[in-house]
Enzyme design. Structure first.
Site, mmCIF file in Angstrom:
data_model
loop_
_atom_site.group_PDB
_atom_site.id
_atom_site.type_symbol
_atom_site.label_atom_id
_atom_site.label_comp_id
_atom_site.label_asym_id
_atom_site.label_seq_id
_atom_site.Cartn_x
_atom_site.Cartn_y
_atom_site.Cartn_z
ATOM 1 N N LYS A 123 -14.577 8.297 -5.047
ATOM 2 C CA LYS A 123 -15.898 8.601 -4.489
ATOM 3 C C LYS A 123 -16.391 9.962 -4.996
ATOM 4 O O LYS A 123 -17.568 10.132 -5.338
ATOM 5 C CB LYS A 123 -15.843 8.611 -2.960
ATOM 6 C CG LYS A 123 -15.373 7.292 -2.348
ATOM 7 C CD LYS A 123 -15.005 7.468 -0.872
ATOM 8 C CE LYS A 123 -14.158 6.327 -0.349
ATOM 9 N NZ LYS A 123 -13.540 6.622 0.967
ATOM 10 N N LYS A 173 0.062 14.459 1.559
ATOM 11 C CA LYS A 173 -1.232 14.784 0.948
ATOM 12 C C LYS A 173 -1.393 16.299 0.728
ATOM 13 O O LYS A 173 -2.290 16.747 0.040
ATOM 14 C CB LYS A 173 -2.373 14.246 1.809
ATOM 15 C CG LYS A 173 -2.453 12.701 1.820
ATOM 16 C CD LYS A 173 -3.536 12.221 2.765
ATOM 17 C CE LYS A 173 -3.622 10.699 2.898
ATOM 18 N NZ LYS A 173 -4.331 10.041 1.777
ATOM 19 N N HIS A 205 0.785 -1.236 0.000
ATOM 20 C CA HIS A 205 0.000 0.000 0.000
ATOM 21 C C HIS A 205 0.814 1.280 0.000
ATOM 22 O O HIS A 205 0.246 2.370 -0.029
ATOM 23 C CB HIS A 205 -0.920 0.039 1.224
ATOM 24 C CG HIS A 205 -2.143 -0.812 1.075
ATOM 25 N ND1 HIS A 205 -3.300 -0.360 0.497
ATOM 26 C CD2 HIS A 205 -2.373 -2.097 1.410
ATOM 27 C CE1 HIS A 205 -4.201 -1.330 0.502
ATOM 28 N NE2 HIS A 205 -3.660 -2.400 1.050
ATOM 29 N N LYS A 220 -9.543 13.860 3.766
ATOM 30 C CA LYS A 220 -8.683 12.686 3.813
ATOM 31 C C LYS A 220 -7.839 12.815 5.077
ATOM 32 O O LYS A 220 -7.886 13.861 5.737
ATOM 33 C CB LYS A 220 -7.779 12.609 2.583
ATOM 34 C CG LYS A 220 -7.065 13.940 2.294
ATOM 35 C CD LYS A 220 -6.238 13.907 1.031
ATOM 36 C CE LYS A 220 -7.009 13.866 -0.259
ATOM 37 N NZ LYS A 220 -6.908 12.601 -0.983
ATOM 38 N N ARG A 221 -7.084 11.777 5.442
ATOM 39 C CA ARG A 221 -6.218 11.925 6.592
ATOM 40 C C ARG A 221 -5.246 13.089 6.403
ATOM 41 O O ARG A 221 -4.841 13.399 5.278
ATOM 42 C CB ARG A 221 -5.441 10.621 6.842
ATOM 43 C CG ARG A 221 -6.294 9.545 7.480
ATOM 44 C CD ARG A 221 -6.872 9.987 8.809
ATOM 45 N NE ARG A 221 -5.846 10.139 9.817
ATOM 46 C CZ ARG A 221 -5.522 9.228 10.713
ATOM 47 N NH1 ARG A 221 -6.176 8.086 10.751
ATOM 48 N NH2 ARG A 221 -4.566 9.443 11.590
ATOM 49 N N THR A 266 -8.624 6.546 -2.740
ATOM 50 C CA THR A 266 -9.955 6.053 -3.087
ATOM 51 C C THR A 266 -10.978 7.176 -2.915
ATOM 52 O O THR A 266 -12.039 7.134 -3.538
ATOM 53 C CB THR A 266 -10.383 4.852 -2.216
ATOM 54 O OG1 THR A 266 -10.168 5.186 -0.838
ATOM 55 C CG2 THR A 266 -9.582 3.609 -2.591
HETATM 56 C C1 LIG Z 1 -12.328 7.034 1.353
HETATM 57 C C2 LIG Z 1 -11.980 7.457 2.707
HETATM 58 C C3 LIG Z 1 -10.639 7.725 3.033
HETATM 59 C C4 LIG Z 1 -9.520 7.650 2.016
HETATM 60 O O1 LIG Z 1 -9.401 8.906 1.378
HETATM 61 P P1 LIG Z 1 -8.141 9.273 0.453
HETATM 62 O O2 LIG Z 1 -8.507 10.584 -0.134
HETATM 63 O O3 LIG Z 1 -8.057 8.197 -0.590
HETATM 64 O O4 LIG Z 1 -6.961 9.330 1.332
HETATM 65 C C5 LIG Z 1 -10.349 8.123 4.314
HETATM 66 N N1 LIG Z 1 -11.317 8.262 5.243
HETATM 67 C C6 LIG Z 1 -12.617 8.035 4.964
HETATM 68 C C7 LIG Z 1 -13.637 8.219 6.038
HETATM 69 C C8 LIG Z 1 -12.994 7.611 3.694
HETATM 70 O O5 LIG Z 1 -14.283 7.373 3.427
#
Ligand SMILES: *Cc1c(COP(=O)(O)O)cnc(C)c1O
Length: 821
Positions: free
Chosen positions: A660, A554, A360, A548-549, A656
């Site tokens: 979304k 990032k 990952h 995101k985190r 991911t």
């Molecule tokens: C999809 C998701 C992530 C991952 O987000 P990235 O932008 O790919 O880092 C993190 N937290 C939650 C709650 C998510 O639904």
């Protein structure tokens, strides 16, 4: 659609009333919303249990191969609404509850988010379980039942405060305790070697250990409209010895206390680190705890109906989600040799056909390396097995590259006093996969080049995906209904169908409907923001979202520096025609990650100044959404115009969140990193806003000592002004408060290079991309077309596609069908 009889209105209403009575001795009118949530959930669980039993029976008859998806994290999100949708009973139940005067949405909000994960990696595991059940494959998720999941984030005075997430305090209706499947897990002690005269070989006996009892809790994973219910099995820990006063002498007492403490601590809390390895002893215990229990359970289950352990791989496969479950390799070897009585070669032959590994990340700070003294003390037999795997692998390296000690240094499993978990996973795994095309190429050509050269056949790519059932059908009901009314409902289980929407991309009426739904979703989010932040945002402004985190790679810092820059532009050029923007952030920072937490403070400090400056007529708003998690994520994606995916190229393995957003008709503003590359390939460059250095450029800089941000600082006055504002008191009376962020971009006093994440290098290109966003958004028809095409071209990014690829190339599972009665 097959809808179970129990969901007929009168039947369901009676069931809910009965549950409130039995569970709480109350009438419906007296019950609290939480109690009603529990009662409704138990009514739903009743139906699920029938299907669960039916699924088990079908699996027993058809004996399909089973995947065990091993993961330290499952970021499930709420179950009630999703289960109802997958049972195709959402509308019926909503109506039945309406008749009882109960609002289903409000009841859904009573459910705690089971947050047994940090971010993308844990959410991926949850999406995979949904897809496996929906596609009809036999699968178990294997993990840990943390008493406390991901912390709750509060923002106080702009700072992140972590509060414990006591998700089990009211009891969780969608779990089932299974004490009959408990397993023992052993820690510490020593290994005694005994010579077996008869067999003429050594036996290894583990003694003097502490034991913990692992108790499984099963959660149902409901497939969409197919009666299949798989299982997420998460393990709780209990002490083994009863603490009876009569049964102890002095020696036993001490041991009893230790075992009690071990059991209490082991599943206490999820480590809140994302993409970062901390090397804590308790974490190693957690890993072995759930791996040992899961593998033991899998072998017991296999042996119940099969007698040849040498054929294990024909019915069982273990997928390791990152290196956290890599102990599975040695634990399987241990059971095959010490319990099943196989020799090394036989055990190795089975193991290397049964375990597979998903990588990952390539970031150095995320790679797991355990000190051998810690490892061997905690898990003496497991360590011994890893030493032997390492010894044999080094011989292999020497045979292949005689005299080349560099190769040993780079590939050994144990080196410099550390166990390298990724190397163990690669050597033992029959498959090694990356999670997006670019990521897999970087693995093959850079990070894992030596391994790829030695065993190219193992390497493959599986681009991540997301489940459209949670992130469109549940999260965005308005758009889901609109899509269904245009192309039918097949997209729910076959997302490739969604491309049929493309014919509407130029249709003015369709564009208006599409953007009207986006507007309503923005209104929904604006209400949430007003309620939670007390900030009024204009749903007609561009909703530009980064959730995101929080992590340096990032680059939330790049985003907020750019907001500071825009603010300067508006102030300095009041005559400028500026399209109103709302910048929305949501992010948890690891509790010990100081720079990440400081970035949260900066975002909130900028929000404070900008949102209160009446001279800019509300043209710019900044919002930090507290406690970003799956439940509010669903609403945020639905409301986004712009999806910020701005990681330093080469650093984000896939992402991911990007998928979304795309599914919900947001346009990507991003770097050519991770799965963004494939998103742009699907939707076309003209329907995304790409900027910044390429991964090749970044890697090239890194291989040649970095780049020099001072050149930019010295030549670009506007960037310099923003930099100065970090330390001149504009956003804090304490001019030193943000000094560390300033230093991270310019100074090389620490071991880091200046601007490790190329923020200044990409700044101009990023600002220019934002200009293009503004220009495109002003043209309503152009934007509507772009947004709709993003939804229309998102078909590739369903986790159904990802899972089918895992099945075809790695797992080779058998598809199961349950006939509707
Ligand atoms: C999809 C998701 C992530 C991952 O987000 P990235 O932008 O790919 O880092 C993190 N937290 C939650 C709650 C998510 O639904």
């Amino acid at each position: 659609m097959i809808i179970d009889k129990q969901f007929e209105k009168e039947t369901f209403k009676k069931s809910v009333r009965d549950n409130v009575r039995f569970l709480f001795r109350k009438t419906l009118e007296e019950a609290t919303p939480q109690q009603i949530f529990q009662a409704v959930s138990y009514s739903v669980k009743d139906v699920i249990i029938d299907n669960w039993l039916l699924t088990q029976k079908t699996y027993e008859e058809q004996d399909p191969k089973t995947v065990y998806y091993m993961s330290m994290e499952f970021l499930m999100g709420r179950a009630l609404g999703n289960n109802l949708l997958n049972l195709t009973a959402y509308k019926e139940v909503k109506e039945a509850l309406d008749e009882l005067g109960i609002n289903l949405n409000a009841i859904e909000d009573e459910e705690p988010d089971p947050a047994l994960g940090n971010g993308g990696l844990g959410r991926l595991a949850a999406c995979f379980l949904d897809s496996l059940a929906t596609l009809g494959y036999s699968a178990y998720g294997c993990g840990i039942r943390y008493r406390y999941g991901m912390f709750k984030q509060k923002i106080e005075d702009g700072y992140q405060i972590e509060e414990p997430d006591n998700w089990l305090k009211d009891g969780y209706p969608f779990e089932l305790r299974r004490p009959e499947y408990a397993k023992e897990v052993h820690f510490g002690g020593y290994v005694r070697v005994e010579y077996d005269q008869e067999k003429g070989e050594n036996k290894f006996i583990h003694e003097g250990y502490q034991a913990v009892k692992a108790i499984p809790y099963d959660m149902p994973i409901v497939g969409y409209n197919n009666k299949i219910v798989n299982t997420l099995r998460i393990w709780d820990a209990e002490p083994i010895v009863d603490f009876g006063l009569d049964s102890f002498d002095k020696g036993d007492y001490r041991k009893a206390v230790e075992q009690e403490n071990l059991a209490r601590n082991i599943v206490e809390v999820l480590y809140p680190n994302d993409n970062h390895y901390a090397g804590k002893e308790l974490r190693l215990k957690q890993q072995y705890f759930f791996i040992s229990a899961s593998i033991q359970a899998a072998i017991v289950k296999y042996k119940k109906t099969h007698d040849d352990i040498m054929k294990l791989h024909e019915k069982v496969t273990f997928q390791m989600n990152d290196t956290h479950p890599t102990m599975a390799v040695a634990e399987l070897m241990r059971i095959l040799m010490d319990v099943e009585g196989l020799g090394w070669d036989q055990a190795w032959a089975i193991t290397t056909k049964t375990v597979a590994y998903t990588n990952h990340t390539i970031m150095a700070e995320a790679l797991e390396k355990w000190p051998i003294e810690l490892f061997s003390r905690l898990l003496p037999r497991i360590y011994q097995i890893i030493e032997e795997i390492n010894r044999r692998f080094i011989i292999e390296i020497q045979n292949r590259y005689p005299g080349n000690y560099e190769k040993i240094k780079k590939m050994a499993i144990i080196y410099d006093g550390q166990v390298k978990m990724a190397h163990l996973a690669i050597v033992a795994g029959y498959s090694v996969n990356g999670v997006a095309r670019l990521h897999t190429e970087i693995l093959k050509n850079q990070e894992l080049k030596d391994f790829y050269e030695m065993m190219p056949e193992k390497f493959n790519n599986k681009t991540n995906g997301i489940t459209q059932r949670r992130f469109l059908l549940h999260g965005n009901p308005l758009l889901a209904d609109w899509v269904t009314s245009h192309i039918g409902a097949d997209w729910i289980t076959d997302l490739s169908q969604i491309r049929k929407l493309a014919i509407y991309a130029d249709d003015e009426k369709a564009q208006q409907e599409f953007m009207n739904i986006k507007y309503q979703n923005k209104v929904r989010l604006a209400k949430y923001i007003l309620k939670h932040n007390g900030i009024e945002v204009d749903p007609r402004s561009i909703f530009d979202v980064q959730v995101k985190r929080l992590h340096e790679y990032k680059r939330q810092l790049l985003n907020i520096l750019h907001v500071m820059y825009l603010y300067n532009q508006i102030k300095q050029h009041p005559e400028m025609d500026f399209f109103p923007r709302t910048f929305i952030f949501g992010a948890k920072a690891a509790a010990g990650y100081r720079r990440a937490k400081l970035t949260i403070k900066l975002i909130n400090a900028v929000a404070d100044v900008v949102n209160h400056d009446t001279s800019i007529n509300g043209k710019l708003k900044v919002v930090f959404i507290e406690n970003y998690r799956v439940s509010n994520a669903e609403m945020i994606f639905a409301a986004a115009d712009v999806s910020e995916q701005i990681s330093t190229a080469s650093k984000e393995a896939s992402g991911t969140g990007n998928m979304k957003f795309m599914l919900n008709g947001a346009v990507t503003l991003g770097t050519m990193d991770g799965a963004n590359v494939e998103i742009v390939e699907e939707v076309g460059e003209e329907n995304a806003f790409i900027f910044g250095l390429s991964s090749d450029q970044v890697i090239n800089y890194e291989n040649h000592g970095g780049y020099d941000p001072h050149v930019i600082y010295n030549t670009d006055g506007e960037i310099r002004q923003v930099m100065m504002e970090l330390i001149n008191g504009k956003y804090s009376n304490d001019t030193e408060l943000f000094r560390d962020l300033y230093n991270s971009l310019l100074n090389t006093q620490s071991s880091d290079r200046a601007d490790t994440y190329f923020i200044l290098a990409d700044f101009r290109s990023y600002a220019e991309a934002h200009k293009r966003v503004e220009e495109a958004y002003r043209d309503e028809r152009r934007w509507a077309k772009m947004a709709m095409l993003n939804t229309a071209c998102s078909g590739k990014f369903t986790s159904d596609r990802t899972i089918q690829e895992y099945v075809d190339d790695i797992w080779h599972l058998d598809k199961v069908k349950i006939d509707a009665e």
